[in-house]
Scaffold this active site. Sequence first.
Site, PDB file in Angstrom:
ATOM      1  N   ARG A   1      23.981  89.323  17.200  1.00 14.23           N
ATOM      2  CA  ARG A   1      23.992  89.947  15.871  1.00 14.23           C
ATOM      3  C   ARG A   1      25.324  89.691  15.172  1.00 14.23           C
ATOM      4  O   ARG A   1      25.373  89.519  13.952  1.00 14.23           O
ATOM      5  CB  ARG A   1      23.687  91.447  15.987  1.00 14.23           C
ATOM      6  CG  ARG A   1      23.354  92.079  14.650  1.00 14.23           C
ATOM      7  CD  ARG A   1      22.763  93.466  14.820  1.00 14.23           C
ATOM      8  NE  ARG A   1      23.709  94.375  15.458  1.00 14.23           N
ATOM      9  CZ  ARG A   1      23.393  95.598  15.893  1.00 14.23           C
ATOM     10  NH1 ARG A   1      22.155  96.067  15.763  1.00 14.23           N
ATOM     11  NH2 ARG A   1      24.297  96.366  16.452  1.00 14.23           N
TER      12      ARG A   1
ATOM     13  N   LYS B   1      25.852  93.625  10.070  1.00 16.97           N
ATOM     14  CA  LYS B   1      26.744  94.759  10.298  1.00 16.97           C
ATOM     15  C   LYS B   1      28.095  94.452   9.670  1.00 16.97           C
ATOM     16  O   LYS B   1      29.061  94.070  10.345  1.00 16.97           O
ATOM     17  CB  LYS B   1      26.855  95.023  11.803  1.00 16.97           C
ATOM     18  CG  LYS B   1      27.051  96.487  12.131  1.00 16.97           C
ATOM     19  CD  LYS B   1      26.643  96.792  13.547  1.00 16.97           C
ATOM     20  CE  LYS B   1      27.132  98.149  14.002  1.00 16.97           C
ATOM     21  NZ  LYS B   1      26.667  99.269  13.194  1.00 16.97           N
TER      22      LYS B   1
ATOM     23  N   GLU C   1      16.317 103.073   6.294  1.00 19.98           N
ATOM     24  CA  GLU C   1      17.018 103.597   7.468  1.00 19.98           C
ATOM     25  C   GLU C   1      18.016 104.647   7.004  1.00 19.98           C
ATOM     26  O   GLU C   1      18.011 105.048   5.841  1.00 19.98           O
ATOM     27  CB  GLU C   1      17.688 102.463   8.240  1.00 19.98           C
ATOM     28  CG  GLU C   1      18.732 101.682   7.457  1.00 19.98           C
ATOM     29  CD  GLU C   1      19.438 100.624   8.302  1.00 19.98           C
ATOM     30  OE1 GLU C   1      19.565 100.800   9.524  1.00 19.98           O
ATOM     31  OE2 GLU C   1      19.891  99.634   7.725  1.00 19.98           O
TER      32      GLU C   1
HETATM   33  N1  PLP Z   1      21.362 100.937  11.363  1.00 20.47           N
HETATM   34  C1  PLP Z   1      22.637 101.012  10.991  1.00 20.47           C
HETATM   35  C2  PLP Z   1      22.934 101.017   9.544  1.00 20.47           C
HETATM   36  C3  PLP Z   1      23.646 101.084  11.964  1.00 20.47           C
HETATM   37  O1  PLP Z   1      24.934 101.182  11.605  1.00 20.47           O
HETATM   38  C4  PLP Z   1      23.296 101.100  13.325  1.00 20.47           C
HETATM   39  C5  PLP Z   1      24.318 101.173  14.357  1.00 20.47           C
HETATM   40  O2  PLP Z   1      24.692 100.223  14.974  1.00 20.47           O
HETATM   41  C6  PLP Z   1      21.944 101.013  13.662  1.00 20.47           C
HETATM   42  C7  PLP Z   1      21.006 100.929  12.655  1.00 20.47           C
HETATM   43  C8  PLP Z   1      21.515 101.008  15.080  1.00 20.47           C
HETATM   44  O3  PLP Z   1      21.724  99.766  15.689  1.00 20.47           O
HETATM   45  P1  PLP Z   1      21.958  99.643  17.241  1.00 20.47           P
HETATM   46  O4  PLP Z   1      20.792 100.287  17.907  1.00 20.47           O
HETATM   47  O5  PLP Z   1      21.990  98.178  17.483  1.00 20.47           O
HETATM   48  O6  PLP Z   1      23.220 100.319  17.561  1.00 20.47           O
HETATM   49  C1  COI Z   2      26.600 102.443  16.192  1.00 19.13           C
HETATM   50  O1  COI Z   2      25.625 103.141  16.450  1.00 19.13           O
HETATM   51  O2  COI Z   2      27.179 101.776  17.065  1.00 19.13           O
HETATM   52  C2  COI Z   2      27.110 102.324  14.839  1.00 19.13           C
HETATM   53  O3  COI Z   2      27.803 101.394  14.570  1.00 19.13           O
HETATM   54  C3  COI Z   2      26.764 103.358  13.865  1.00 19.13           C
HETATM   55  C4  COI Z   2      27.959 103.965  13.233  1.00 19.13           C
HETATM   56  C5  COI Z   2      27.454 104.819  12.135  1.00 19.13           C
HETATM   57  C6  COI Z   2      28.792 104.745  14.205  1.00 19.13           C
END
Ligand code: PLP
Ligand code: COI
Length: 340
Positions: A81, A183, A219
Amino acid sequence: MKKNIDWENLGFGYIQTEKRYVSNFKDGAWDEGCITEDANIVMNECAGVLQYAQTIFEGMKAYTTEDGHIVVFRPDLNAQRMLDSAARLEMPQFPADRFVDAVEQVVKANEAYVPPYGSGATLYIRPYMFGINPVIGVKPADEYQFRIFTTPVGPYFKGGAKPLTICVSDFDRAAPHGTGHIKAGLNYAMSLHAIVTAHANGFDENMYLDSATRTKVEETGGANFLFVTKDNKIVTPKSHTILPSITRRSLMHVAEHYLGLEVEEREVFFDEVKDFAECGLCGTAAVISPVGKIVDHGKEICMPSGMEKMGPITQKLYDTLTGIQMGHLEAPEGWIHVIE
Ligand code: PLP
Ligand code: COI
């Protein structure tokens, strides 16, 4: 020797640990990288990151399993990612194998800060990369720094597993052909006013709708949605403008292959939300946090699972995912990366 930290009562905050990883990109190549004790970064006043927000990041966690190993969950997906994020912001690629190696190095170096098994806390791992040389015309930087720091954390939402109350935001998180799927720090910068507003109005988080039509669920500021239908099907929004959550993708697999549930990734219209039985927010930081109430400009949608505890399917998803991460349940091939 573990550090003397009150692991059970940690919130989601920054606690500075001793070691971090750093690698610099200059003249078209990454240096070999190293672990450093210096938590501060000195850069030029005109650095690309300071002027035009050229910065991306990742979030993952290290866990202590029941049998005492330190493990990381699917770091290869975070590495990939980050490559996608870098490509979208015209940044150099930090190779996936080096990313995973750097995660290993930094977790090992901070072993004393990895919370013990059963404490409920984890070591949050934050890889990030930013443009560091002076940039004044709008263009990508030529020099970059890639870093990883770690910090021990507890639950992202105060109250742990207590159902949250969220509101439909008047602000947009992502543009139709923008950067919502990567991200990038800029996505979070533009969510700050929305989250401060939500908190000021007594809500825990925002539900963002698609900015083109404002009819579909996207989201929250830091997690994807999972819904459970009244006949126990798992539904998650499909959208090109949300972050492809690794937790959500893992939970969908768990739902289908461990719990035998039907799963569906599709557009979810806001009008359907009132008919779901359960709602959860999933992400590395959020794990799966239950939503009890969704408020749309005064109109309340109260999830049948209520405000006292997680719904039964959300609970099963939570137990299975954390069971895999903590080593109680057998993991699918490649999900658990053992550090030592
Ligand atoms: N959506 C957003 C906007 C996020 O910042 C995060 C955090 O990482 C997620 C979703 C969840 O992603 P992940 O499960 O890869 O941590
Ligand atoms: C995560 O879940 O790792 C994120 O980056 C989300 C953030 C809002 C802490």
